[in-house]
Design an enzyme around this catalytic site. Structure first.
Site, PDB file in Angstrom:
ATOM      1  N   GLY A  65     -11.875  -5.093   1.926  1.00  0.00           N
ATOM      2  CA  GLY A  65     -13.318  -4.870   2.034  1.00  0.00           C
ATOM      3  C   GLY A  65     -13.888  -4.014   0.912  1.00  0.00           C
ATOM      4  N   GLY A  81      -8.101  -9.432   0.762  1.00  0.00           N
ATOM      5  CA  GLY A  81      -6.940  -9.802   1.567  1.00  0.00           C
ATOM      6  C   GLY A  81      -6.352 -11.174   1.286  1.00  0.00           C
ATOM      7  CE  LYS A 131     -18.669 -18.983   8.687  1.00  0.00           C
ATOM      8  NZ  LYS A 131     -18.944 -18.199   9.880  1.00  0.00           N
ATOM      9  NE  ARG A 190      -4.303  -1.582   1.828  1.00  0.00           N
ATOM     10  CZ  ARG A 190      -5.251  -1.872   2.716  1.00  0.00           C
ATOM     11  NH1 ARG A 190      -5.173  -1.409   3.948  1.00  0.00           N
ATOM     12  NH2 ARG A 190      -6.271  -2.615   2.370  1.00  0.00           N
TER      13      ARG A 190
END
Ligand code: 3PG
Ligand code: MG
Length: 407
Positions: free
Chosen positions: A380, A357, A200, A39
């Protein structure tokens, strides 16, 4: 998400001006060491360009989640040092992002200087998007540049509120991220496919729902695939799966059929009775998973199928690993597919865009980060964008000119 018109550094004449640059300095740190400086490195072009054009660059960012308190371990001071090293120019640090401390640091700046202000999340107003905090931040500068795509899913004072008070621009990293996402899903070369992995379904429902509308091929891996298989009556032994999501999984498959989106699921698996490094493993057909076994990776036939399928695509979006790649040998499936994606990309046959991530660590682990067309710096925010959501940090860049208020 909706297409957003935004200004870039091409439209900004920053010489002699103070530019508030919202960066994402939220890099992973372990034992005081930055474990991945991506980053910081991806931010350098924006800072260099602004500084070279004679701007006074005031960098603001959050770091970690201090929840409105001053948490010394979450100070940006060491990150500011690392940024200075990466930039190869001195970077000063101010102990607060607003108020007299910040103002003094800004007043002392010369054209081309770079200052980093302390963690915006030390103030509760940051996450609350408090208009007073936004105004205080804006009062430090003449222009606002947002280069923090990875924080653009947060409607915080430094990502959203501040854009109401200053002429606002996308930095080079923000611009690159938005262009890459546009190539991936808004204006892609077809056929477009997506690889969605991870544990999930329940956390990726919106994402799958949006992708079904946009892609022709949806490859599902990770433990999420187990739920789809089990929902269709496949016995998955002791594998991780979400029993309460079977109806949802079947509904997703029905919707995919209706939309003409092909869903590709594993046909074989690497299983073990324990999730540990180098335990004995078995390769079995998907309809022959032993009762006491867990699916921990896709099998070799699945890898061949996926590689063949990906070779028919022009564009691929990747989020989530195919297996439990953190522990060998359950990284083999993800590695093999990642290498093929890298190869097809390098041959100019595929545009590949990855983010989130785990995905980036999986691709790094597979050694292919340089071969992929574009790797997002976002976790996110990349997911929310794949879900088709509007990211407040990006919307703020668009609408500022109508909403600009005097400060
Ligand atoms: C990230 O690391 O995803 C961004 O920096 C946002 O951080 P957050 O999830 O704490 O808002
Ligand atoms: Mg996060």
């Amino acid at each position: 998400m909706t297409t957003v018109a935004f200004k870039t550094l091409d439209q900004l004449q920053p010489a002699g001006k103070k530019v508030l640059l919202r960066a994402d300095l939220n890099v992973p740190v372990k034992g005081g060491q930055i474990t991945d400086a991506t980053r910081l490195l991806r931010l350098l072009p924006t800072i260099q360009e602004l500084a070279q054009k004679g701007a006074r660059v005031i960098v603001v960012s959050h770091f970690d989640r201090p929840k409105g308190q001053r948490v010394p371990e979450m100070s940006l001071a060491p990150i500011a040092d690392a940024l200075g090293d990466a930039l190869g120019r001195p970077v000063t640090f101010a102990d607060d992002c607003i108020g007299p401390v910040a103002q003094k640091a800004v007043d002392a700046m010369q054209d081309g200087d770079v200052v980093v202000l302390e963690n915006t999340r030390f103030h509760p107003g940051e996450e609350a998007n408090d208009p007073e905090l936004a105004k205080s931040l804006a009062s430090l500068a003449d222009f606002y540049v947002n280069d923090a795509f990875s924080a653009a899913h947060r409607a915080h004072a430094s990502t959203e509120g501040v854009a109401r008070h200053l002429p606002s621009f996308a930095g080079r990293l923000m611009e690159t991220e938005l262009n890459a996402l546009n190539i991936a899903l808004e204006n892609p070369e077809r056929p477009v496919g997506a690889i969605i992995g991870g544990a999930k379904i329940s956390t990726k429902l919106d994402l799958i729902g949006n992708l079904l509308e946009k892609v022709q091929v949806l490859i599902i891996g990770g433990a999420m695939a187990n739920t789809f298989l089990a929902a269709q009556g496949v016995k998955v032994g002791r594998s991780l799966q979400e029993g309460e999501m079977h109806d949802t999984a079947r509904a997703i498959l029905a919707k995919a059929r209706e939309k003409g989106c092909e869903v590709v699921l594993p046909v074989d698996a690497v299983t073990a009775t324990e999730f540990k490094a180098n335990v004995p493993t078995q390769v079995v057909a998907i309809d022959a998973i032993p009762d006491d076994a867990m699916i921990l990776d896709v099998g070799p036939q699945t890898v061949r199928n996926l590689c063949a399928k990906i070779a028919t695509l022009k564009t691929l979006v990747w989020n989530g690993p195919l297996g439990a790649f953190e522990i060998p040998p359950f990284d083999a499936g993800t590695n093999a597919v990642a290498q093929e994606v890298g190869r097809l990309t390098q041959e100019g046959r595929l545009k590949s865009i990855a983010g989130g991530g785990d995905t980036v660590s999986a691709l790094r682990h597979a050694g292919v980060t340089k071969e992929i067309s574009y790797i997002s710096t976002a976790g996110g925010a990349f997911l929310e964008w794949l879900e088709g959501k509007t990211l407040p940090g990006i919307m703020a860049l668009e609408s500022v000119f109508e909403r600009a208020l005097p400060i």
